[in-house]
Enzyme design. Structure first.
Site, PDB file in Angstrom:
ATOM      1  CD  GLU A 202      38.675  37.383  42.498  1.00 44.27           C
ATOM      2  OE1 GLU A 202      38.264  36.555  41.662  1.00 44.27           O
ATOM      3  OE2 GLU A 202      39.848  37.806  42.507  1.00 44.27           O
TER       4      GLU A 202
ATOM      5  CB  SER B 180      43.069  38.964  39.317  1.00 48.78           C
ATOM      6  OG  SER B 180      43.450  37.615  39.170  1.00 48.78           O
TER       7      SER B 180
ATOM      8  CG  HIS C 274      38.802  36.185  37.468  1.00 49.12           C
ATOM      9  ND1 HIS C 274      39.061  36.240  38.826  1.00 49.12           N
ATOM     10  CD2 HIS C 274      39.991  36.379  36.850  1.00 49.12           C
ATOM     11  CE1 HIS C 274      40.361  36.447  39.010  1.00 49.12           C
ATOM     12  NE2 HIS C 274      40.943  36.540  37.834  1.00 49.12           N
TER      13      HIS C 274
END
Length: 303
Positions: free
Chosen positions: A203, A110, A273
């Protein structure tokens, strides 16, 4: 790109919070348990429980933890406890010489994409896009992480029927990417990665389809997609709803960019996630086989 030494049983792994704040001490407890479950000895950063609004303490304190552990030859790896936001604020203050002098394993995802990009670019080091320490309890995620950071003597791969083939073929190249929003925010800086000849993995979370479109378009206009070897879309989760007359499916958007890029491409790769995510050695060479729905990583590491 150099590979850090493998994390052996008893390795000292530092726990840091370079981005957002921990919710409470339970986050730290889970991170300690995850580290010990991997057979490593956790070493906790001095400032990991600090909070400054949406940041885990001041920039000075967050980068102090990171630099102190990077300079400490007794520390074998650095595992980020969570993502959030804030790692990008530290990039000008990171001691990249320390990472070059003593390569060590960096793990996270992330917002940690900012650290992956910068340390990979400035220290020529393979880093590991994988679960954060507070969220590594899922058995399959822990197994993938262990394969990635503890062994250097063979191949390991991800094969899943859930992957969707968008463009057929096989591709070989260095893995590059991570979180789309963070990667896009680094474009135009000295810390942006090299894309040419790479397999781009992406992502994101909590982003509308039109915002994903806008970020992919920015990468395209920046010529980051011009000379890729392959393209891998991971999970794009918790997409906010759009008005009924403005809806467009994520699948259509990803297929469009796969065609624009013109390279072998899959979607629904297990990264992001999600409960189970594959650990990806960013900077290492991998092979994407769309027909067999496999991504083989660790096939070529520098001596």
């Amino acid at each position: 790109m150099r590979l850090p030494p493998p994390l052996s049983p008893g390795a000292k792994v530092a726990l840091v919070a370079p981005s957002g704040p921990l919710r409470d001490e339970q986050d730290l407890t889970r991170a300690l348990q995850a580290t010990r479950s991997m057979g490593w000895e956790p070493v906790v950063g001095e400032y990991v429980l600090e909070r400054a609004g949406y940041l885990a303490g001041t920039d000075a304190h967050r980068v102090d933890d990171l630099n102190r552990f990077a300079r400490d030859d007794s520390i074998d790896g650095i595992w980020c406890i969570r993502g959030g936001y804030g790692a990008g604020r530290l990039l000008d203050a990171i001691d990249y010489d320390a990472w070059r002098r003593h390569p060590k394993t960096l793990i996270g995802y992330s917002d940690i994409t900012a650290l992956h990009c910068a340390i990979g670019r400035m220290a020529d080091l393979v880093t590991f896009h994988g679960p954060t320490a507070r969220g590594a309890a899922q058995e399959e995620s822990a197994h993938s992480l262990r394969c990635a950071v503890t062994t250097r003597d063979g191949q390991y791969f991800c094969r899943t029927p859930a992957m969707v083939a968008l463009r057929p073929g096989r591709a070989r190249g260095r893995l590059v990417g991570g979180n789309l929003a963070v990667l896009t925010s680094i474009m135009g800086t000295p810390y942006a990665p090299e894309f040419d000849g790479g397999i781009l993995v992406l992502e994101d979370v909590n982003e509308s389809v039109y915002r994903i479109d806008r970020m992919l378009t920015q990468l395209r206009l920046a010529r980051a997609l011009d000379r890729l070897a392959g393209l891998v879309f991971g999970a794009f989760t918790d997409i906010p709803p759009e008005p009924s007359d403005e809806q467009r499916s994520l699948e259509d958007l990803l297929a469009e960019f796969a065609d624009r890029t013109g390279v072998p491409c899959v979607s629904n790769f297990p990264m992001g996630h999600i409960g189970f995510q594959w650990t990806i050695p960013l900077g290492a060479v991998a092979e994407l086989d769309v027909d067999n729905k496999t991504v083989v990583t660790g096939i070529e590491y520098p001596d």
